[in-house]
Design an enzyme around this catalytic site. Structure first.
Site, PDB file in Angstrom:
ATOM      1  N   ARG A 120     -21.955  -8.150  17.058  1.00  0.00           N
ATOM      2  CA  ARG A 120     -23.047  -9.241  16.568  1.00  0.00           C
ATOM      3  C   ARG A 120     -22.858  -9.032  15.259  1.00  0.00           C
ATOM      4  O   ARG A 120     -23.187  -7.860  14.530  1.00  0.00           O
ATOM      5  CB  ARG A 120     -24.484  -8.749  17.072  1.00  0.00           C
ATOM      6  CG  ARG A 120     -25.322  -9.844  16.365  1.00  0.00           C
ATOM      7  CD  ARG A 120     -26.934  -9.328  16.987  1.00  0.00           C
ATOM      8  NE  ARG A 120     -27.126  -9.877  18.148  1.00  0.00           N
ATOM      9  CZ  ARG A 120     -27.212 -11.225  18.621  1.00  0.00           C
ATOM     10  NH1 ARG A 120     -27.255 -12.127  17.626  1.00  0.00           N
ATOM     11  NH2 ARG A 120     -27.422 -11.650  19.808  1.00  0.00           N
ATOM     12  N   GLN A 136     -37.265  -1.147  26.450  1.00  0.00           N
ATOM     13  CA  GLN A 136     -35.834  -0.806  26.976  1.00  0.00           C
ATOM     14  C   GLN A 136     -35.119   0.093  25.802  1.00  0.00           C
ATOM     15  O   GLN A 136     -35.060  -0.139  24.836  1.00  0.00           O
ATOM     16  CB  GLN A 136     -35.087  -1.914  27.136  1.00  0.00           C
ATOM     17  CG  GLN A 136     -33.574  -1.667  27.611  1.00  0.00           C
ATOM     18  CD  GLN A 136     -32.704  -2.862  27.849  1.00  0.00           C
ATOM     19  OE1 GLN A 136     -33.119  -4.050  27.543  1.00  0.00           O
ATOM     20  NE2 GLN A 136     -31.523  -2.651  28.352  1.00  0.00           N
ATOM     21  N   ARG A 151     -33.393  -3.700  18.475  1.00  0.00           N
ATOM     22  CA  ARG A 151     -34.448  -2.810  18.932  1.00  0.00           C
ATOM     23  C   ARG A 151     -34.494  -1.651  17.620  1.00  0.00           C
ATOM     24  O   ARG A 151     -35.689  -1.308  17.273  1.00  0.00           O
ATOM     25  CB  ARG A 151     -34.390  -2.086  20.316  1.00  0.00           C
ATOM     26  CG  ARG A 151     -34.966  -3.076  21.390  1.00  0.00           C
ATOM     27  CD  ARG A 151     -34.604  -2.393  22.665  1.00  0.00           C
ATOM     28  NE  ARG A 151     -33.084  -2.984  22.941  1.00  0.00           N
ATOM     29  CZ  ARG A 151     -32.064  -2.282  23.899  1.00  0.00           C
ATOM     30  NH1 ARG A 151     -32.604  -1.386  24.539  1.00  0.00           N
ATOM     31  NH2 ARG A 151     -30.996  -2.826  23.835  1.00  0.00           N
ATOM     32  N   GLN A 181     -20.122  -3.115  16.644  1.00  0.00           N
ATOM     33  CA  GLN A 181     -21.122  -3.793  16.896  1.00  0.00           C
ATOM     34  C   GLN A 181     -20.288  -5.301  16.705  1.00  0.00           C
ATOM     35  O   GLN A 181     -19.944  -5.783  15.541  1.00  0.00           O
ATOM     36  CB  GLN A 181     -22.342  -3.964  16.211  1.00  0.00           C
ATOM     37  CG  GLN A 181     -23.364  -5.170  16.063  1.00  0.00           C
ATOM     38  CD  GLN A 181     -23.880  -5.165  17.296  1.00  0.00           C
ATOM     39  OE1 GLN A 181     -23.449  -5.984  18.334  1.00  0.00           O
ATOM     40  NE2 GLN A 181     -25.018  -4.843  17.639  1.00  0.00           N
ATOM     41  N   SER A 234     -43.802  -7.370  18.926  1.00  0.00           N
ATOM     42  CA  SER A 234     -43.740  -6.971  20.236  1.00  0.00           C
ATOM     43  C   SER A 234     -43.827  -5.512  20.485  1.00  0.00           C
ATOM     44  O   SER A 234     -44.407  -4.917  21.507  1.00  0.00           O
ATOM     45  CB  SER A 234     -42.773  -7.644  20.835  1.00  0.00           C
ATOM     46  OG  SER A 234     -42.595  -7.240  22.371  1.00  0.00           O
ATOM     47  N   GLU A 254     -21.528  -4.252  26.624  1.00  0.00           N
ATOM     48  CA  GLU A 254     -22.740  -4.379  26.693  1.00  0.00           C
ATOM     49  C   GLU A 254     -23.585  -5.502  26.018  1.00  0.00           C
ATOM     50  O   GLU A 254     -24.339  -6.283  26.412  1.00  0.00           O
ATOM     51  CB  GLU A 254     -23.637  -3.037  26.226  1.00  0.00           C
ATOM     52  CG  GLU A 254     -24.995  -3.047  26.529  1.00  0.00           C
ATOM     53  CD  GLU A 254     -25.726  -1.818  27.080  1.00  0.00           C
ATOM     54  OE1 GLU A 254     -26.908  -1.551  27.021  1.00  0.00           O
ATOM     55  OE2 GLU A 254     -24.883  -0.863  27.211  1.00  0.00           O
ATOM     56  N   GLY A 293     -28.443  -1.898  21.371  1.00  0.00           N
ATOM     57  CA  GLY A 293     -29.918  -1.716  20.955  1.00  0.00           C
ATOM     58  C   GLY A 293     -30.067  -1.779  19.581  1.00  0.00           C
ATOM     59  O   GLY A 293     -31.176  -1.534  19.068  1.00  0.00           O
ATOM     60  N   GLU A 294     -29.294  -2.393  18.768  1.00  0.00           N
ATOM     61  CA  GLU A 294     -29.349  -2.583  17.406  1.00  0.00           C
ATOM     62  C   GLU A 294     -30.580  -3.453  16.866  1.00  0.00           C
ATOM     63  O   GLU A 294     -31.250  -3.078  15.918  1.00  0.00           O
ATOM     64  CB  GLU A 294     -28.016  -3.095  16.597  1.00  0.00           C
ATOM     65  CG  GLU A 294     -28.313  -2.912  15.002  1.00  0.00           C
ATOM     66  CD  GLU A 294     -27.003  -3.119  14.415  1.00  0.00           C
ATOM     67  OE1 GLU A 294     -26.873  -3.246  12.880  1.00  0.00           O
ATOM     68  OE2 GLU A 294     -25.895  -3.099  14.944  1.00  0.00           O
TER      69      GLU A 294
END
Length: 304
Positions: free
Chosen positions: A56, A78, A98, A54, A70, A129, A95-96
């Protein structure tokens, strides 16, 4: 409605298939693999580990909490993407945020695309991605590009095709890694923008680079003023703050001086404010790339 029910039933069927020890799918050649790849399943969060590839490294707790709120109201819209490692063990590809937000809520499962990929493919998928979809800071993006070069052996031309960015854009990001680590950290923390960083790259001497960086922070110089400072330095070998920048600061009304930092901190840039003699003014929010523009757009949308 029937279509939605069919999709949910398919997800449950795939989940059961993957939980069956006799159907331990680990490669594209294994029986049942064609039923998994490209489909969405409800996957147990406890079976998922984070991705060591990852790019980020900073996850804002406040925005994670907002995402969790949310998800609580709307669900995970998603799906995340994972790769299968072994029986009941998966690794995040994307998608970390999420994934983390769902764990904050105490959810047991999350919708996921299951991929079958080796380490190199997983690294490339994660990097590409995230570069395309996530709000990474300029240094994180630059590091992701560098990893694609070093670990996947992609050329800048190949990267341009994979991530849909101009080669010149990729080159500009990579050049940021030539900055002193202190300046890179300042950019990651939002003290200066990518525009400031690009201006500072032209200064080869590290000590001078840091000296100018200090002047930029001390005087809250805009990108244009920083470029002027560097231009004057190249002509005189002296680091002198442009007088025009000081004059503008002195003429700025007190109420703006008190409030402008709020805008700058919120948007992560030095915000330009111009005020006329009749009290009317204009606020300018700069951006330095498509990613930066989308980041600011999300901030504004989130404030509605």
């Amino acid at each position: 409605m029937a279509k939605a029910n069919k999709k949910q039933a398919l997800g449950r069927g795939l989940s059961a298939l993957l939980k069956d020890p006799e159907n331990n799918i680990q490669s594209a050649q294994d029986e049942g693999a064609d039923k998994v790849v490209g489909n969405i399943i409800e996957l147990d969060l406890d079976y998922i580990e984070v991705n060591p590839f990852q790019p980020r490294t900073n996850f804002n707790e406040e925005t994670l909490q907002e995402l969790a709120t949310s998800i609580k109201e709307l669900g995970v819209i998603q799906p995340i993407t994972v790769r299968k490692l072994e029986f009941n063990k998966y690794q995040l590809v994307s998608g970390e945020r999420r994934f983390r937000a769902s764990k904050l809520l105490g959810l047991e499962t999350i919708p996921a695309y299951v991929r079958i990929a080796n380490d190199q493919e997983s690294l490339e998928m994660a990097l590409v991605e995230n570069i395309q979809r996530q709000d990474l800071d300029p240094i994180e993006i630059a590091l992701s590009y560098q990893r694609l070069i070093d670990e996947i052996n992609l050329t800048q031309e190949q990267m341009s095709e994979r991530v849909g960015k101009k080669r010149s854009t990729i080159t500009n990001y990579l050049r940021l890694l030539k900055l002193d680590p202190i300046i890179q950290t300042g950019m990651r923390d939002g003290f200066i923008s990518m525009g400031h960083g690009r201006a500072l790259i032209s200064v080869e001497d590290t000590s001078t680079q840091l000296d100018i960086y200090g002047k930029v922070l001390e005087n809250e110089l805009s990108v244009r003023a920083t470029e002027t400072l560097i231009k004057n330095y190249n002509a005189t070998n002296e680091v002198t703050v442009p007088s025009k920048e000081k004059t503008n600061e002195e003429n700025t009304p007190k109420f703006i001086k008190k409030g402008i930092n709020v805008f700058s901190e919120y948007f992560g840039h030095k915000i330009d404010v111009k005020v006329s003699k009749n009290g009317k003014g204009k606020i300018t929010i700069p951006f330095h790339s498509e990613e930066d523009f989308n980041r600011i757009k999300k901030l504004i949308e989130g404030a509605k």
